[in-house]
Design a protein around this motif. Structure first.
Motif: not given
Length: 436
Positions: A216, A256, A294
């Protein structure tokens, strides 16, 4: 259907590249500062009785809810005044602060400065009333006796806290190092056992978020590069890779949403326990800040999409007509928007606040309404206060709403009747033009 799909993709691209990537970078920066300095901040506020509302307001100004969350238990330990709690909550914008920083830095600085002074003034006024003593008296009458707390604490499951300490090897005691309270007190029972804490290590969500955060942050890094290129007016969708921004922004937003679902964070994204974990370990800071990013990206996407859909519906399918209708509506409901902004601020958690701020970035909300929401909202910091003592939480949120409406109306008057309104209406495009 093609129009709807286009709106969804455009909203996803904007949420991740225009806001999310910048939010991630800023969140990581302040997360590191919080990791290094939270303990010393709390020690400072405990030892500075005279200046507590000022220090509380400074902690509240820190983007996110980390500083504000740590202040809440201190009131019930009689380490800070209730005015300090109120000042902290007034100054905090929660995670919506990251959205403003990323999209409208000038407005963020103005809001921070104004809310700082409003927070200090209100905090000292509250302390002059003696309300805090009354709240503490009733709290002391209701709270459990020490032997009852000890008995309950002994029978509770501490395996998750022990797991985290064993994993990081940085706890002085067998469980998580606490900030603002002690292991085994009544606040520990409420914040670490009754209030939602972090996920159990055996769950799929825990394993996913504690491994996928590497990937991420990689997405965020690439998104930040693409986002900066957009600031320099580079058309990334017209590169050798067609629709690069659209594709990558869409994937980033989908990632996300998955991260948020796996972390089980929907209205609020931060608990007292998770904030303590961030302070305990730099790796936990990276993990939970990925979840926080996120969370923000998902709610910004919802806000962007809601805005686009609203315009389309109000225009009967004609986007231009919808925009004209929105502008007419804004002129007619300026003062009402301040009441709405302050009222939304009453909702605990950061999700609804992020949507409101997102609508401001799209020009749907006047600056005065944004300020009213910023002062009224308490972010995730109100959640531990509710868990410990609902009466104090109600008093705090009602008190913070009063200056939100008063000063919101004053600022709105200046926006409408003086040249100062031009300062509040400075857009990101003007800011970029000044820089580049």
């Amino acid at each position: 259907m093609s129009i709807l799909l286009e709106l969804i993709l455009d909203s996803a691209e904007g949420a991740f590249l225009e806001v999310g990537a910048f939010v991630g970078a800023v969140l990581l920066l302040f997360g590191y500062v919080n990791y290094r300095k939270s303990g010393s901040f709390i020690a400072t506020i405990q030892n500075s009785k005279k200046w507590q509302p000022v220090i509380g307001a400074l902690l509240g100004l820190t983007p996110g809810c980390g500083g504000a969350i740590f202040v809440m238990p201190l009131f019930f330990k009689k380490a800070v005044t209730f005015g300090t709690v109120v000042a902290t909550l007034i100054a905090t914008m929660g995670d919506s602060a990251f959205v403003i920083i990323a999209s409208h830095p000038i407005q963020y600085l103005i809001i921070s400065l104004l809310s700082f002074f409003v927070a200090i003034i209100t905090g000292y006024i509250v302390d002059m009333t003696g309300l805090g003593n009354s709240i503490l008296k009733k709290y002391d009458e209701r709270k459990l006796k020490k032997d009852k707390v000890d008995a309950l604490h002994t029978n509770l499951d501490h395996s998750m806290q022990q797991y985290e300490c064993g994993k990081h090897g940085s706890c002085e005691s067998p469980v998580i190092n606490h900030i603002g309270h002690e292991e085994g007190d009544e606040i520990d029972l409420l914040l670490h056992h009754k209030l939602k804490g972090h996920q159990h290590p055996d769950t799929f969500g825990y394993r996913f978020t504690h491994n996928a955060f590497y990937l991420y942050w990689g997405f965020i890094a690439v998104g930040l590069v693409l986002g900066v290129m957009q600031l320099f007016q580079i058309e990334i969708n017209e590169w050798s890779i067609p629709n690069l921004g659209l594709i990558f922004g869409g994937l980033g937003t989908v990632f996300s949403i998955i991260m948020m679902i796996m972390a089980k964070k929907f209205l609020g994204d931060d608990t007292h326990e998770e904030t303590e974990l961030k302070v305990m370990s730099l790796k936990e800071t990276f993990i939970h800040n990925a979840q926080d990013t996120a969370f923000v990206v998902t709610w910004v996407f919802v806000g962007f999409l809601a805005y686009e859909m609203m315009i389309l519906l109000m225009g009967g399918g004609d986007y231009a007509v919808g925009e004209a209708t929105i502008e007419t509506l804004l002129l007619a409901t300026g003062i009402l928007s301040i009441i709405i902004g302050a009222s939304i601020g009453l909702i605990p958690g950061c999700g609804p606040q992020i949507i409101f701020v997102t609508l401001f970035t799209r020009g749907l909300v006047p600056f005065a309404a944004l300020f009213a929401n910023a002062v009224s909202q308490d972010g995730d910091a109100l959640l531990p206060l509710i868990a410990i003592d609902r009466r104090s939480a109600i008093w705090a949120t009602v008190i913070s709403t009063i200056p939100a409406i008063i000063f919101g109306l004053i600022i709105y008057w200046f926006e409408i009747n003086t040249g100062l309104g031009n300062i509040f209406l400075t857009t990101l495009d003007q800011f970029k033009a000044f820089l580049f």
